[in-house]
Structure formats: structure tokens, C-alpha cells
Design an enzyme around this catalytic site. Structure first.
Site, PDB file in Angstrom:
ATOM      1  N   GLN A  25       6.940 -10.962  -0.124  1.00 17.68           N
ATOM      2  CA  GLN A  25       6.370  -9.794   0.538  1.00 17.68           C
ATOM      3  C   GLN A  25       6.096 -10.117   2.004  1.00 17.68           C
ATOM      4  O   GLN A  25       5.340 -11.038   2.311  1.00 17.68           O
ATOM      5  CB  GLN A  25       5.066  -9.347  -0.122  1.00 17.68           C
ATOM      6  CG  GLN A  25       4.561  -8.024   0.473  1.00 17.68           C
ATOM      7  CD  GLN A  25       3.134  -7.714   0.081  1.00 17.68           C
ATOM      8  OE1 GLN A  25       2.206  -8.412   0.464  1.00 17.68           O
ATOM      9  NE2 GLN A  25       2.955  -6.637  -0.673  1.00 17.68           N
ATOM     10  N   TYR A  35      -2.195  -2.711   6.522  1.00 20.11           N
ATOM     11  CA  TYR A  35      -1.607  -3.719   7.402  1.00 20.11           C
ATOM     12  C   TYR A  35      -0.638  -3.044   8.379  1.00 20.11           C
ATOM     13  O   TYR A  35      -0.561  -1.827   8.443  1.00 20.11           O
ATOM     14  CB  TYR A  35      -0.993  -4.841   6.562  1.00 20.11           C
ATOM     15  CG  TYR A  35      -2.060  -5.514   5.731  1.00 20.11           C
ATOM     16  CD1 TYR A  35      -3.103  -6.221   6.338  1.00 20.11           C
ATOM     17  CD2 TYR A  35      -2.085  -5.387   4.343  1.00 20.11           C
ATOM     18  CE1 TYR A  35      -4.123  -6.788   5.587  1.00 20.11           C
ATOM     19  CE2 TYR A  35      -3.099  -5.949   3.584  1.00 20.11           C
ATOM     20  CZ  TYR A  35      -4.124  -6.651   4.211  1.00 20.11           C
ATOM     21  OH  TYR A  35      -5.139  -7.195   3.478  1.00 20.11           O
ATOM     22  N   ASN A  63      -1.999  -0.860   2.144  1.00 16.44           N
ATOM     23  CA  ASN A  63      -3.272  -1.594   2.243  1.00 16.44           C
ATOM     24  C   ASN A  63      -3.779  -1.809   3.670  1.00 16.44           C
ATOM     25  O   ASN A  63      -4.548  -2.728   3.926  1.00 16.44           O
ATOM     26  CB  ASN A  63      -3.179  -2.936   1.522  1.00 16.44           C
ATOM     27  CG  ASN A  63      -2.996  -2.776   0.021  1.00 16.44           C
ATOM     28  OD1 ASN A  63      -2.906  -1.660  -0.479  1.00 16.44           O
ATOM     29  ND2 ASN A  63      -2.932  -3.872  -0.688  1.00 16.44           N
ATOM     30  N   MET A 106      -0.382 -10.806  -4.464  1.00 12.59           N
ATOM     31  CA  MET A 106      -1.828 -11.044  -4.405  1.00 12.59           C
ATOM     32  C   MET A 106      -2.122 -12.200  -3.457  1.00 12.59           C
ATOM     33  O   MET A 106      -1.619 -13.305  -3.653  1.00 12.59           O
ATOM     34  CB  MET A 106      -2.378 -11.376  -5.793  1.00 12.59           C
ATOM     35  CG  MET A 106      -2.299 -10.228  -6.781  1.00 12.59           C
ATOM     36  SD  MET A 106      -2.797 -10.717  -8.441  1.00 12.59           S
ATOM     37  CE  MET A 106      -1.360 -11.682  -8.961  1.00 12.59           C
ATOM     38  N   THR A 107      -2.922 -11.925  -2.439  1.00 17.37           N
ATOM     39  CA  THR A 107      -3.325 -12.976  -1.508  1.00 17.37           C
ATOM     40  C   THR A 107      -4.092 -14.061  -2.263  1.00 17.37           C
ATOM     41  O   THR A 107      -5.023 -13.764  -3.005  1.00 17.37           O
ATOM     42  CB  THR A 107      -4.213 -12.381  -0.399  1.00 17.37           C
ATOM     43  OG1 THR A 107      -3.439 -11.442   0.342  1.00 17.37           O
ATOM     44  CG2 THR A 107      -4.724 -13.472   0.531  1.00 17.37           C
ATOM     45  N   HIS A 131       5.548  -4.880   3.215  1.00 16.99           N
ATOM     46  CA  HIS A 131       4.199  -4.422   2.888  1.00 16.99           C
ATOM     47  C   HIS A 131       3.860  -3.256   3.797  1.00 16.99           C
ATOM     48  O   HIS A 131       3.424  -3.436   4.938  1.00 16.99           O
ATOM     49  CB  HIS A 131       3.202  -5.564   3.068  1.00 16.99           C
ATOM     50  CG  HIS A 131       1.892  -5.348   2.350  1.00 16.99           C
ATOM     51  ND1 HIS A 131       1.541  -4.150   1.775  1.00 16.99           N
ATOM     52  CD2 HIS A 131       0.839  -6.190   2.113  1.00 16.99           C
ATOM     53  CE1 HIS A 131       0.348  -4.251   1.216  1.00 16.99           C
ATOM     54  NE2 HIS A 131      -0.097  -5.493   1.408  1.00 16.99           N
ATOM     55  N   GLY A 179      -1.438  -7.060 -11.668  1.00 20.04           N
ATOM     56  CA  GLY A 179      -2.023  -7.891 -10.634  1.00 20.04           C
ATOM     57  C   GLY A 179      -2.927  -8.978 -11.162  1.00 20.04           C
ATOM     58  O   GLY A 179      -2.481 -10.023 -11.600  1.00 20.04           O
ATOM     59  N   ASN A 218      -9.069  -1.332   4.406  1.00 23.76           N
ATOM     60  CA  ASN A 218      -9.043  -1.732   5.817  1.00 23.76           C
ATOM     61  C   ASN A 218      -9.269  -0.559   6.766  1.00 23.76           C
ATOM     62  O   ASN A 218      -8.529  -0.336   7.728  1.00 23.76           O
ATOM     63  CB  ASN A 218      -7.727  -2.454   6.152  1.00 23.76           C
ATOM     64  CG  ASN A 218      -7.722  -3.894   5.664  1.00 23.76           C
ATOM     65  OD1 ASN A 218      -8.744  -4.582   5.731  1.00 23.76           O
ATOM     66  ND2 ASN A 218      -6.583  -4.347   5.170  1.00 23.76           N
TER      67      ASN A 218
END
Length: 367
Positions: free
Chosen positions: A97, A179, A177, A24-25, A174, A321, A234
Site C-alpha cells: 500500500q 492521507y 483515511n 494496518m500500520t 491509499h 483487519g 484525520n
């Protein structure tokens, strides 16, 4: 007995339970360098069987968001050593990650000399936060040439080596999502017509080559990957080839011997749910090549549903999460039926300890 709270052996790591803290950012890395506050945060949550860090860039070019950490400099390696030492002091296990943001970000968040890059020169709609000038439109990426692609693959491999040097028990690529790795996988972000784009077999190539390089650098028993079939984060879009593409990718990753595949399911937060049949086929094809590999599922789990999926062998580990943000003692709360504290979403990405390390454990709280 609820299997969520039983031990599990992941590669060479013995996990004290099957609960995984999902990546989690949190945007607390001032100057993109891990710090003492981050060490405290991860140590607080070391009761998870496995922790996976927030996304950590293998390259200056991958620092598209404000205050996300890297692992490409010696100073960053030493910062992460504080984190791994703190987690291991509590008998925890932790993977880093590796997340290259690719086309996602703004140039104001990048260090001097870095640039936003992607498989194609296709920008994102909308805005992102910059500490320099507040909310700003996403910057347009430069299309990576073949030299850029090979350099990026080497950056992942070097970052994996740095992770082991920093004391991590392994790394997660990763590939989800939206990226960089998923940008190559996805036709809405990858309009190339060379060996890294066009049909889905070619779009899979970057992911497989990154995974291969990292396995060669640190060993397959220390390498996992996160994937998000049917993800739309994204600016990605659902396409017709997902099932066949990910089945082929699962076979390739299984042949490499990756220690786990981690599937993203954000449907509990309003995102499209991955098809159950696709999730099952990815698992079966991956395990057909690597029977000892682990399969991690995530997405709105409670202990009962986790136990059911573990007993039915739909998963080997279950990732949680947001509840880990506000419940550093989440595993104990789940096992003992203690009510969960609510997280303050306004503090998810703000600097400082507030909303980060100041959530109490149940013994000290009023719940």
C-alpha cells in the site's frame, strides 16, 4: 460452500481464498527500512488470499509517523524483497500500500531535508507520537505548488516500479483515511482554487493523475485503490458532494482498468458508516467501465456475512483487519470455527516482536 474460502483470480494473480488482510500500520520499520522481523510477520499471515501491507511512503515527505516504512530507496527495496520472498515461499500473494501521509505527521518523524506538505496549509488538531520527543502537536504543512504536485505524482510512479522490483504482486494506492490523496479529494483539507481544487471534479484530479501514472508505470492489472467515502479520520468532515464526487471518481478509475477498488468501513470501531447506496453505486459504476475489476469490502465481517455479500455480488473479496494481528492463522480459524485470540491494542505501534510476531497459531495455543 462458503465463498470466502474459495479461490479467486485477481488480475494475473490466483488467490487461494477471498480473505484479504487489510493494511494496518504497525510501526516496526526502524529507520523507515523493512527488516527481518517484518518479513516474519507477513510470512506468518500468508494464508490470506491477498495481503496488503501497512502504509508505505513513496517519498521522504510522506513519512509523517514514527517508524513507518518507505519504498523510495534501494535499501528499502531490498528490505521489502525479504518480505515478498518470505510470503511467496508460503504461496501467498502480497500488494504494497502506497501511503503518502501528506499533512498528517510531525517534522520530528521526517528524515533530513523532508518537509510536511499538503494540498493546502491546513494543519491537524491534536498530537502524534515522535520517538525523539514523545507526543507532540501535528506540524503545520506547506501548501504544495504545481511543481510539488507533479513531483509527488512521479514519486508514486517510481515507488510502484520499486514495488515490482521488490517482488510485490501489485500495489494499492491509499486514497483513504485522510492521507495525501484523500486530502486532495476533500474540501476540508483542500482549499485550492486552481486546477487541483475548488469543485469536486478538480479535487478528483490528483487521485486520477496518480492512478494514471502508476498504471502507465506497472500496468492496470497490478494497481488497486482504497477509498473511504464518508470517512472522518484525520480531521475530515462529512460534506454534501460525496455521492456525486465518488460516482465520478469510480467511473474514472474504472476507465483506467484498476484491478480493484477497496472500500473502507470503520463503523465497527465507531466511525460513520458509508451509505449503502453510495457503496453500491461506486461498485456499479466502476464495474460498468471495468467488468473484470474486483470490489473489496471491509468492516467487522464474520464468515457468514462475508459469504452473503460474496453470493449477492456486493463484493468479490472481503478484507479483515485487527483480527489478523492476533490470529496469524485467521483464515483457518474462520473456516474451522476456532475461537479468535484478542489483540493487545497497547502493542499495535510499539517497536519489537511483542504484540507483533509472538501471537501463536491455534494448534499451539490454548484456545
Amino acid at each position: 460452500m462458503n465463498l470466502l474460502f474459495t479461490e479467486y483470480t485477481l488480475g494475473k494473480n490466483k488467490l487461494k481464498n477471498r480473505a484479504v488482510m487489510a493494511p494496518m500500520t504497525r510501526s516496526r520499520a526502524i529507520g523507515n527500512i523493512p527488516n527481518d522481523l517484518m518479513a516474519e510477520y507477513y510470512a506468518q499471515r500468508a494464508s490470506a488470499g491477498l495481503q496488503i501491507t501497512e502504509g508505505v511512503s513513496p517519498s521522504p515527505n510522506g513519512l509523517g509517523y514514527a517508524r513507518i516504512p518507505g519504498i523510495f530507496s534501494e535499501e528499502q527495496v531490498q528490505g521489502w524483497k525479504k518480505v515478498t520472498d518470505a510470503v511467496h515461499a508460503k504461496q501467498g500473494r502480497i500488494f504494497v500500500q502506497l501511503m503518502h501521509s501528506g499533512r498528517v505527521g510531525n517534522h520530528l518523524n521526517l528524515p533530513k531535508g523532508a518537509e510536511l506538505v499538503g494540498p493546502s496549509a491546513i494543519g491537524l488538531k491534536g498530537t502524534t507520537w515522535t520517538d525523539a520527543e514523545g507526543s507532540q502537536p501535528y506540524s503545520s504543512p506547506r501548501e504544495m505548488n504545481l511543481k510539488d504536485i507533479q513531483a509527488a505524482i512521479l514519486e508514486y510512479a517510481k515507488a510502484a516500479e520499486n514495488a515490482i522490483k521488490a517482488g510485490f504482486d501489485g500495489i494499492e494506492l491509499h486514497g483513504a483515511n485522510g492521507y495525501l490523496i484523500e486530502q486532495f479529494l476533500h474540501p476540508s483539507a483542500n482549499h485550492r482554487n486552481d486546477e487541483y481544487g475548488g469543485d469536486w471534479k478538480k479535487r478528483n484530479r490528483f487521485a486520477v493523475e496518480v492512478a494514471t501514472a502508476v498504471v502507465e508505470a506497472i500496468g492496470a492489472d497490478k494497481v488497486g485503490i482504497r477509498l473511504s467515502p464518508y470517512g472522518v479520520f484525520n480531521d475530515l468532515e462529512i460534506h454534501d458532494e460525496i455521492e456525486e464526487q465518488y460516482k465520478d471518481l469510480a467511473i474514472s478509475l474504472g476507465k483506467l482498468g484498476l484491478v480493484y477498488i477497496h472500500i473502507v468501513n470503520h463503523s465497527s470501531m465507531g466511525a460513520p458508516a458509508p451509505k449503502d447506496s453510495t457503496v453500491a453505486e461506486i461498485r456499479e459504476l466502476y464495474k460498468s467501465q471495468n467488468p473484470n475489476g474486483a470490489y473489496i469490502l471491509s468492516g467487522g465481517y464474520d464468515p457468514e456475512r462475508a459469504d452473503s455479500d460474496l453470493k449477492e455480488k456486493n463484493a468479490d473479496l472481503i478484507a479483515f483487519g485487527r483480527n489478523f494481528i492476533s490470529n496469524p492463522d485467521l483464515v483457518e480459524r474462520l473456516e474451522k470455527g476456532i475461537p479468535l485470540a484478542e489483540a493487545d491494542a497497547s502493542l499495535f505501534y510499539t517497536p519489537g516482536e511483542k504484540g507483533y510476531t509472538d501471537y501463536p497459531v491455534a494448534a499451539l495455543s490454548k484456545v
